[in-house]
Design a protein around this motif. Sequence first.
Motif, PDB file in Angstrom:
ATOM      1  N   SER A 132      -4.629  18.049  11.465  1.00  0.00           N
ATOM      2  CA  SER A 132      -4.979  18.369  10.226  1.00  0.00           C
ATOM      3  C   SER A 132      -4.755  20.016  10.240  1.00  0.00           C
ATOM      4  CB  SER A 132      -6.160  17.995   9.834  1.00  0.00           C
ATOM      5  OG  SER A 132      -6.400  16.755   9.861  1.00  0.00           O
ATOM      6  N   TRP A 140      -6.363  27.462   6.542  1.00  0.00           N
ATOM      7  CA  TRP A 140      -6.714  27.646   5.031  1.00  0.00           C
ATOM      8  C   TRP A 140      -7.126  29.065   4.701  1.00  0.00           C
ATOM      9  CZ3 TRP A 140      -5.249  23.739   2.783  1.00  0.00           C
ATOM     10  CH2 TRP A 140      -5.172  22.391   3.345  1.00  0.00           C
ATOM     11  N   GLU A 188      -5.951  14.360   0.650  1.00  0.00           N
ATOM     12  CA  GLU A 188      -7.373  14.942   0.692  1.00  0.00           C
ATOM     13  C   GLU A 188      -6.862  16.526   0.989  1.00  0.00           C
ATOM     14  OE1 GLU A 188      -9.742  13.211   3.524  1.00  0.00           O
ATOM     15  OE2 GLU A 188     -10.208  11.518   2.566  1.00  0.00           O
ATOM     16  N   GLU A 189      -5.752  16.757   2.065  1.00  0.00           N
ATOM     17  CA  GLU A 189      -5.275  17.806   2.318  1.00  0.00           C
ATOM     18  C   GLU A 189      -4.474  18.509   1.173  1.00  0.00           C
ATOM     19  OE1 GLU A 189      -4.986  19.098   6.623  1.00  0.00           O
ATOM     20  OE2 GLU A 189      -3.826  17.249   6.449  1.00  0.00           O
ATOM     21  N   CYS A 222      -6.879  20.092  -1.139  1.00  0.00           N
ATOM     22  CA  CYS A 222      -7.588  21.329  -0.820  1.00  0.00           C
ATOM     23  C   CYS A 222      -6.636  22.202  -1.176  1.00  0.00           C
ATOM     24  CB  CYS A 222      -7.607  21.196   0.829  1.00  0.00           C
ATOM     25  SG  CYS A 222      -8.877  20.292   1.420  1.00  0.00           S
ATOM     26  N   ASP A 228      -7.100  23.023  -4.694  1.00  0.00           N
ATOM     27  CA  ASP A 228      -8.471  23.717  -5.137  1.00  0.00           C
ATOM     28  C   ASP A 228      -8.084  25.179  -4.856  1.00  0.00           C
ATOM     29  OD1 ASP A 228      -9.582  21.244  -5.814  1.00  0.00           O
ATOM     30  OD2 ASP A 228     -10.657  20.975  -3.627  1.00  0.00           O
ATOM     31  N   LEU A 229      -7.626  25.489  -3.658  1.00  0.00           N
ATOM     32  CA  LEU A 229      -7.104  26.920  -3.565  1.00  0.00           C
ATOM     33  C   LEU A 229      -6.361  27.626  -4.696  1.00  0.00           C
ATOM     34  CD1 LEU A 229      -6.847  26.934   0.061  1.00  0.00           C
ATOM     35  CD2 LEU A 229      -8.753  27.775  -0.884  1.00  0.00           C
TER      36      LEU A 229
END
Length: 281
Positions: free
Chosen positions: A224, A230, A261-262, A265, A268-269
């Motif tokens: 991950s 991130w 899910e990643e 992310c 979202d960013l």
Amino acid sequence: MTSSLSLQGAGLGLRRALLPELLTLDAGAVDFLECAPDNWIGVGGRYGEGLAQLAERFPLACHGLSLSLGGPAPLDHHFLRQIRGFLDRYQVPLFSEHLSYCADDGHLYDLIPLPFTDEAVRHTAARIREVQDALGRRIAVENISYYAAPFQAMSEIDFLQAVLNEADCDLLLDINNVVVNACNHRYDAAEFLAQVPAERVACLHVAGHYDEAPDLKIDTHGASVRPDVWQLLASAYQHLGNVPTLLERDFNLPPVAELLEEVACIRDLQAGAQTLEVRHG
């Protein structure tokens, strides 16, 4: 030449082992997929059919593995013609390759770092221009992770900038590789990022790495994404804008649901960066 700056959003690497799950993805689950044409040219049967189905549903980016842009051997123009046909067939908006070499009288099956010298800049940039002419489009080159450093007459970022300018090509900025190299070669990742020419960046990559020791990171693409990656990705959006971004995973593949899910992310960013841009615009 064809523009390469038409991707958007968050993407996922297309691996054969993931093909059955990828074929069941809902529309909008990812914004694009990326594959290595080296592994798909001439492939038929269910794999070829699966690739064709996915290319009809999602934009397809391509990331090359074996052109050996900085290598000593002449470029393989037969292979370049095959790549061009693949890119045309699937209407690929972005083709990228590694800023490295991987062949010398046969493939070395690894990405070998280049010396950071003026001579290497001229040699590699000339080959990139030759590739762009052969493919009839701009390409992007990717900053690689490396452990042994050949002769360095300039810094990594200065070498990267010089190649981009001399070749007049784009950049695929691998955020994970910046984090890995900054640790292993003792430079500041944020300072490196601040010097990246935003107008050259066509796409970003993120991936996982392994922390071998406090001063040694190993680029594995088999885990991950780490928190420090991130964090730098969030900073990258502030500097570069809302650049299309791909999640890479090559080994220890989890179910696609975990990879999504990643991808979420990343989205979202990107959304957070877009909100800040609107507020300050």
